[in-house]
Design a protein around this motif. Structure first.
Motif, PDB file in Angstrom:
ATOM      1  N   MET A 286       0.766  -1.290  -0.014  1.00 31.93           N
ATOM      2  CA  MET A 286      -0.099   0.059   0.010  1.00 31.93           C
ATOM      3  C   MET A 286       0.857   1.325   0.033  1.00 31.93           C
ATOM      4  N   LEU A 287       1.837   1.249   0.692  1.00 26.12           N
ATOM      5  CA  LEU A 287       2.905   2.357   0.875  1.00 26.12           C
ATOM      6  C   LEU A 287       3.342   2.807  -0.426  1.00 26.12           C
ATOM      7  N   GLU A 288       4.090   1.675  -1.101  1.00 26.35           N
ATOM      8  CA  GLU A 288       4.877   1.600  -2.296  1.00 26.35           C
ATOM      9  C   GLU A 288       3.829   2.008  -3.375  1.00 26.35           C
ATOM     10  N   GLU A 289       2.807   1.669  -3.445  1.00 27.41           N
ATOM     11  CA  GLU A 289       1.531   1.826  -4.281  1.00 27.41           C
ATOM     12  C   GLU A 289       1.475   3.449  -4.463  1.00 27.41           C
ATOM     13  N   TYR A 290       0.882   3.986  -2.944  1.00 34.22           N
ATOM     14  CA  TYR A 290       0.883   5.491  -2.720  1.00 34.22           C
ATOM     15  C   TYR A 290       1.937   6.042  -3.278  1.00 34.22           C
ATOM     16  N   MET A 291       3.070   6.014  -2.826  1.00 34.10           N
ATOM     17  CA  MET A 291       4.381   6.716  -3.317  1.00 34.10           C
ATOM     18  C   MET A 291       4.574   6.687  -4.926  1.00 34.10           C
ATOM     19  N   MET A 292       4.339   5.509  -5.442  1.00 39.63           N
ATOM     20  CA  MET A 292       4.350   5.321  -6.870  1.00 39.63           C
ATOM     21  C   MET A 292       3.694   6.226  -7.749  1.00 39.63           C
ATOM     22  N   ASN A 293       2.351   6.248  -6.901  1.00 39.05           N
ATOM     23  CA  ASN A 293       1.242   6.995  -7.834  1.00 39.05           C
ATOM     24  C   ASN A 293       1.410   8.696  -7.682  1.00 39.05           C
ATOM     25  N   ILE A 294       2.283   9.029  -6.668  1.00 40.02           N
ATOM     26  CA  ILE A 294       2.694  10.477  -6.321  1.00 40.02           C
ATOM     27  C   ILE A 294       3.984  10.756  -7.530  1.00 40.02           C
ATOM     28  N   GLY A 295       4.565   9.840  -7.933  1.00 37.19           N
ATOM     29  CA  GLY A 295       5.703   9.998  -8.696  1.00 37.19           C
ATOM     30  C   GLY A 295       7.011   9.463  -8.533  1.00 37.19           C
ATOM     31  N   TYR A 296       7.281   9.032  -7.276  1.00 39.69           N
ATOM     32  CA  TYR A 296       8.489   8.533  -6.771  1.00 39.69           C
ATOM     33  C   TYR A 296       8.929   7.119  -7.857  1.00 39.69           C
ATOM     34  N   ASN A 297      10.060   7.043  -8.021  1.00 40.42           N
ATOM     35  CA  ASN A 297      10.370   5.737  -8.945  1.00 40.42           C
ATOM     36  C   ASN A 297      10.871   4.770  -7.842  1.00 40.42           C
ATOM     37  N   GLU A 298      11.324   3.604  -8.154  1.00 43.04           N
ATOM     38  CA  GLU A 298      11.599   2.668  -7.391  1.00 43.04           C
ATOM     39  C   GLU A 298      12.963   2.777  -6.343  1.00 43.04           C
ATOM     40  N   GLU A 299      13.935   3.529  -7.300  1.00 42.94           N
ATOM     41  CA  GLU A 299      15.107   4.089  -6.459  1.00 42.94           C
ATOM     42  C   GLU A 299      14.822   5.054  -5.458  1.00 42.94           C
ATOM     43  N   GLN A 300      14.080   6.058  -5.739  1.00 44.35           N
ATOM     44  CA  GLN A 300      13.442   6.903  -4.716  1.00 44.35           C
ATOM     45  C   GLN A 300      12.982   6.101  -3.529  1.00 44.35           C
ATOM     46  N   PHE A 301      11.961   5.587  -3.837  1.00 43.42           N
ATOM     47  CA  PHE A 301      11.316   4.728  -2.867  1.00 43.42           C
ATOM     48  C   PHE A 301      12.176   3.974  -2.072  1.00 43.42           C
ATOM     49  N   ASN A 302      13.087   3.318  -2.398  1.00 39.82           N
ATOM     50  CA  ASN A 302      13.855   2.399  -1.542  1.00 39.82           C
ATOM     51  C   ASN A 302      14.957   3.142  -0.929  1.00 39.82           C
ATOM     52  N   LEU A 303      15.596   4.520  -1.597  1.00 36.47           N
ATOM     53  CA  LEU A 303      16.356   5.356  -0.739  1.00 36.47           C
ATOM     54  C   LEU A 303      15.405   5.873   0.487  1.00 36.47           C
ATOM     55  N   ILE A 304      14.339   6.245   0.540  1.00 35.47           N
ATOM     56  CA  ILE A 304      13.269   6.883   1.472  1.00 35.47           C
ATOM     57  C   ILE A 304      13.232   5.503   2.575  1.00 35.47           C
ATOM     58  N   ARG A 305      12.667   4.427   2.162  1.00 33.07           N
ATOM     59  CA  ARG A 305      12.333   3.472   2.936  1.00 33.07           C
ATOM     60  C   ARG A 305      13.427   2.752   3.627  1.00 33.07           C
ATOM     61  N   ASN A 306      14.646   2.866   3.057  1.00 32.12           N
ATOM     62  CA  ASN A 306      15.829   2.370   3.774  1.00 32.12           C
ATOM     63  C   ASN A 306      16.763   3.368   4.674  1.00 32.12           C
ATOM     64  N   SER A 307      16.247   4.671   4.569  1.00 31.02           N
ATOM     65  CA  SER A 307      16.826   5.456   5.421  1.00 31.02           C
ATOM     66  C   SER A 307      16.726   5.282   6.786  1.00 31.02           C
ATOM     67  N   TYR A 308      17.676   5.559   7.830  1.00 30.13           N
ATOM     68  CA  TYR A 308      17.503   5.313   9.043  1.00 30.13           C
ATOM     69  C   TYR A 308      17.254   6.989   9.552  1.00 30.13           C
ATOM     70  N   PRO A 309      16.406   7.048  10.527  1.00 34.34           N
ATOM     71  CA  PRO A 309      15.630   6.179  11.285  1.00 34.34           C
ATOM     72  C   PRO A 309      14.301   5.799  10.596  1.00 34.34           C
ATOM     73  N   ILE A 310      13.817   6.006   9.272  1.00 37.62           N
ATOM     74  CA  ILE A 310      12.815   5.749   8.658  1.00 37.62           C
ATOM     75  C   ILE A 310      12.719   4.352   8.575  1.00 37.62           C
ATOM     76  N   SER A 311      13.597   3.537   8.256  1.00 33.79           N
ATOM     77  CA  SER A 311      13.362   2.197   8.179  1.00 33.79           C
ATOM     78  C   SER A 311      12.994   1.624   9.506  1.00 33.79           C
ATOM     79  N   THR A 312      12.989   2.203  10.463  1.00 39.75           N
ATOM     80  CA  THR A 312      12.536   1.884  11.861  1.00 39.75           C
ATOM     81  C   THR A 312      10.952   1.710  11.978  1.00 39.75           C
ATOM     82  N   LEU A 313      10.340   2.507  11.173  1.00 46.01           N
ATOM     83  CA  LEU A 313       8.897   2.949  11.156  1.00 46.01           C
ATOM     84  C   LEU A 313       8.262   1.648  10.403  1.00 46.01           C
ATOM     85  N   THR A 314       7.143   1.416  11.023  1.00 49.82           N
ATOM     86  CA  THR A 314       6.113   0.552  10.475  1.00 49.82           C
ATOM     87  C   THR A 314       5.536   1.103   9.207  1.00 49.82           C
ATOM     88  N   GLU A 315       5.096   0.032   8.221  1.00 47.97           N
ATOM     89  CA  GLU A 315       4.724   0.890   6.929  1.00 47.97           C
ATOM     90  C   GLU A 315       3.517   1.498   7.020  1.00 47.97           C
TER      91      GLU A 315
END
Length: 106
Positions: free
Chosen positions: A1-30
């Motif tokens: 759901m998160l990935e789908e929402y972000m892709m709909n906004i205009g993030y590409n896969e690389e940007q999504f992964n950059l954000i999702r894997n950034s610390y401390p963001i990576s500690t948050l639930t989806e």
């Protein structure tokens, strides 16, 4: 759901992964991350920024997603207190996102 929402906004896969894997963001639930990003997107849309602007800003400063919109509002108030109007303040944020992270001038 998160990935789908972000892709709909205009993030590409690389940007999504950059954000999702950034610390401390990576500690948050989806669900928490989805809530935070939706709040940030809605707030920035109300202030004239496009999806492309939001993708650029959050890709530049991923931790901004964890930041309260109050921090951005405080920065805009500070910029308006030194002579910029609100439109100019958001234009500065769009063009130079790091302005949000700079220490307060006062």
């Amino acid at each position: 759901m998160l990935e789908e929402y972000m892709m709909n906004i205009g993030y590409n896969e690389e940007q999504f992964n950059l954000i999702r894997n950034s610390y401390p963001i990576s500690t948050l639930t989806e669900s928490t991350l989805l809530f935070n990003i939706k709040n940030m997107v809605n707030f920035l849309h109300r202030n004239g920024l496009s999806n492309e602007d939001i993708v650029n800003i959050t890709s530049t400063i991923p931790n901004l997603i964890m930041t309260s919109t109050e921090k951005i509002k405080d920065r805009v108030k500070e910029l308006t207190s030194i002579g910029f109007n609100k439109l100019e303040a958001y234009k500065m944020i769009r063009n130079y996102p790091y302005i949000i992270e700079l220490p307060l001038l006062t």
